[in-house]
Design a protein around this motif. Structure first.
Motif, short mmCIF file in Angstrom:
data_model
loop_
_atom_site.label_atom_id
_atom_site.label_comp_id
_atom_site.label_asym_id
_atom_site.label_seq_id
_atom_site.Cartn_x
_atom_site.Cartn_y
_atom_site.Cartn_z
N GLY A 115 0.84 -1.18 0.00
CA GLY A 115 0.00 0.00 0.00
C GLY A 115 0.88 1.23 0.00
N GLY A 116 0.29 2.36 0.26
CA GLY A 116 1.07 3.58 0.36
C GLY A 116 1.84 3.64 1.67
N ARG A 117 2.51 4.77 1.88
CA ARG A 117 3.37 4.91 3.06
C ARG A 117 2.57 4.74 4.36
NH1 ARG A 117 8.53 4.09 4.34
NH2 ARG A 117 8.83 4.54 2.12
N GLY A 118 1.36 5.23 4.38
CA GLY A 118 0.55 5.09 5.59
C GLY A 118 0.29 3.63 5.93
N TYR A 119 0.02 2.82 4.89
CA TYR A 119 -0.29 1.41 5.13
C TYR A 119 0.96 0.64 5.54
CZ TYR A 119 -1.79 -3.39 4.50
OH TYR A 119 -2.06 -4.72 4.71
N ILE A 120 2.05 0.79 4.80
CA ILE A 120 3.21 -0.07 5.08
C ILE A 120 3.86 0.27 6.41
CG2 ILE A 120 3.61 -0.49 2.64
CD1 ILE A 120 5.99 1.38 2.73
N GLU A 121 3.69 1.49 6.90
CA GLU A 121 4.27 1.83 8.20
C GLU A 121 3.38 1.40 9.36
OE1 GLU A 121 6.13 5.53 8.89
OE2 GLU A 121 7.36 5.41 7.07
N THR A 122 2.12 1.11 9.10
CA THR A 122 1.21 0.68 10.16
C THR A 122 0.85 -0.80 10.06
OG1 THR A 122 -0.69 1.43 8.84
CG2 THR A 122 0.20 2.98 10.46
N HIS A 123 1.36 -1.49 9.03
CA HIS A 123 1.07 -2.92 8.85
C HIS A 123 2.37 -3.69 8.56
CE1 HIS A 123 -2.88 -1.09 8.25
NE2 HIS A 123 -3.39 -2.25 8.57
N PRO A 124 3.35 -3.61 9.46
CA PRO A 124 4.62 -4.30 9.19
C PRO A 124 4.48 -5.82 9.13
CG PRO A 124 4.56 -3.48 11.45
CD PRO A 124 3.38 -2.89 10.75
N VAL A 125 3.58 -6.40 9.91
CA VAL A 125 3.41 -7.85 9.90
C VAL A 125 2.91 -8.31 8.54
CG1 VAL A 125 2.14 -9.78 10.89
CG2 VAL A 125 3.07 -8.01 12.39
N GLU A 126 1.90 -7.62 8.01
CA GLU A 126 1.37 -7.98 6.70
C GLU A 126 2.44 -7.86 5.63
OE1 GLU A 126 -0.21 -6.32 8.97
OE2 GLU A 126 -2.27 -7.07 9.11
N CYS A 127 3.28 -6.82 5.73
CA CYS A 127 4.35 -6.64 4.74
C CYS A 127 5.35 -7.79 4.78
CB CYS A 127 5.06 -5.31 4.97
SG CYS A 127 4.05 -3.85 4.59
N MET A 128 5.68 -8.27 5.97
CA MET A 128 6.64 -9.37 6.09
C MET A 128 6.06 -10.67 5.53
SD MET A 128 9.32 -7.98 7.22
CE MET A 128 10.35 -9.40 7.55
N ASN A 129 4.73 -10.77 5.50
CA ASN A 129 4.09 -11.96 4.96
C ASN A 129 4.41 -12.16 3.49
OD1 ASN A 129 1.57 -13.75 4.17
ND2 ASN A 129 1.63 -13.68 6.40
N ASN A 130 4.90 -11.11 2.82
CA ASN A 130 5.25 -11.23 1.40
C ASN A 130 6.35 -12.26 1.17
OD1 ASN A 130 3.41 -9.36 0.36
ND2 ASN A 130 4.76 -7.64 0.79
N MET A 131 7.19 -12.51 2.18
CA MET A 131 8.25 -13.51 2.00
C MET A 131 7.67 -14.90 1.80
SD MET A 131 11.43 -12.25 4.36
CE MET A 131 10.54 -12.20 5.93
N LEU A 132 6.61 -15.21 2.53
CA LEU A 132 5.92 -16.49 2.36
C LEU A 132 5.26 -16.56 0.99
CD1 LEU A 132 4.70 -19.20 3.25
CD2 LEU A 132 2.90 -17.89 4.42
N LEU A 133 4.56 -15.50 0.63
CA LEU A 133 3.88 -15.44 -0.66
C LEU A 133 4.87 -15.63 -1.80
CD1 LEU A 133 1.48 -14.73 -2.54
CD2 LEU A 133 1.97 -12.32 -2.08
N ASP A 134 5.99 -14.88 -1.76
CA ASP A 134 6.98 -14.98 -2.83
C ASP A 134 7.53 -16.40 -2.94
OD1 ASP A 134 6.65 -12.26 -3.22
OD2 ASP A 134 8.50 -11.69 -2.18
N HIS A 135 7.86 -16.99 -1.79
CA HIS A 135 8.46 -18.33 -1.81
C HIS A 135 7.49 -19.35 -2.42
CE1 HIS A 135 11.31 -21.44 -0.63
NE2 HIS A 135 10.24 -22.19 -0.38
#
Length: 334
Positions: free
Chosen positions: A79-99
């Motif tokens: 998402g935008g800067r507001g989302y990624i700074e308030t949803h760090p857990v969701e952002c880290m989930n991208n590693m599972l998705l990518d793999h």
């Protein structure tokens, strides 16, 4: 050629699908519609194979990848800067998705994976308001000390996505391209990103006009049509493992962006409200395009003025509007 686009119903993904269909590809889209919309694919809906599901589910990802030659992997929690700074857990989930996507692509025998990485992989110490450097592909990576200092959890997850992609290339021989996307904007984007957010605020005639930060921070605002063209060329041209910048080499301040928006909409506030407590990210960001010009024969061609005009017209026609409360909520969402 059969091509899978993950996250194909998203802002950038839907434009990419249109470009691939126009080029004659047989396009399959896999998307969970958590932020994308089927309506974004309206112009090509009858020409694509659309599959709804969660790509973290290996069974779904396996079925989506089966029979494909190339995967354009755009699915992500972002998402935008507001989302990624308030949803760090969701952002880290991208590693599972990518793999999961990379592993099932390898199992399905795909020839190439084009990964939508991000300029957030670059070291934050190279992105200061004072220096305004152009970021080179070699500035971020894994082989030398000091090249890994990404921008927040989202940036680290994207950098780890590139490392995973390189690992799949090394072990399975898949051609792997990491397109580092810089500040894309255009039709179908939402208010969580700066360009649409500022257009929405101007259309709402907010005065004093709220600007996150001091307005002097810079970005290389890159029109989505240029972004997609760069990604398609990277997918058609590059082999081995290669990161490539997909963005503009021009630094524009947020105040420059506001001036273009005010001019396009023929309205200007009497006062600016610089909101210094809001998340703004790094002080500057723009792309060194020497490699993409040499390897792809590509660099962005749509000016900020032209791109803002197209985007503002779309936003007006889409009648996104709403109350100030609605707008404040959308600024922080995906």
């Amino acid at each position: 050629m059969p091509v899978l686009v993950t996250g194909g119903a998203s802002f950038i993904g839907s434009h990419l699908c249109e470009s691939l269909v126009s080029a004659g590809a047989r396009v399959r889209v896999a998307d969970d519609l958590s932020s994308g919309k089927v309506d974004n694919l309206a112009t090509v809906r009858e020409k694509i194979d659309f599959r709804e599901g969660d790509l973290r589910d290996a069974t779904f990802a396996r079925a989506a990848a089966r029979g494909q030659e190339i995967i354009f992997h755009l699915a992500a929690m972002h998402g935008g800067r507001g989302y990624i700074e308030t949803h760090p857990v969701e952002c880290m989930n991208n590693m599972l998705l990518d793999h999961t996507v990379f592993a099932e692509g390898a199992r399905a025998g795909v020839r190439k994976i084009v990964h939508a990485s991000s300029a957030c992989v670059y070291p934050t110490n190279l992105q200061t308001e004072r220096d305004r450097l152009l970021l080179k592909e070699s500035d971020a990576g894994f082989a030398e000390p000091g090249r890994a200092f990404a921008d927040g959890e989202y940036g680290w997850a994207k950098l780890m996505g590139e490392m995973q992609l390189r690992a799949f290339h090394k072990q399975y021989g898949i051609d792997a391209v990491a397109c580092r996307i810089f500040t894309a904007y255009g039709e179908r984007e939402n208010e969580s990103h700066a360009v649409i957010a500022l257009i929405a605020k101007a259309l709402a005639r907010l005065d004093p006009f709220p600007i996150w930060g001091n307005g002097k921070q810079t970005r290389n605002f890159t029109y989505v049509g240029d972004t997609v063209k760069g990604m398609v060329l990277a997918g058609a041209t590059l082999s081995g493992f290669s990161p490539v910048n997909v963005g503009s080499a021009t630094h524009h301040t947020v105040l420059d962006l506001c001036e273009e928006i005010f001019s396009t909409l023929r309205w200007r506030p009497r006062q600016l409200d610089f909101q210094l407590d809001k998340p703004v990210g790094v002080g500057s960001r723009a792309s060194d395009n020497a490699f993409c010009k040499q390897a792809l024969g590509w660099e962005p061609s749509v000016s900020l003025s032209e791109g803002i005009g197209r985007t503002a017209r779309w936003y007006v026609e889409a009648n996104r509007g709403g109350t100030p409360t609605d707008l404040q909520r959308r600024l922080m969402e995906r």
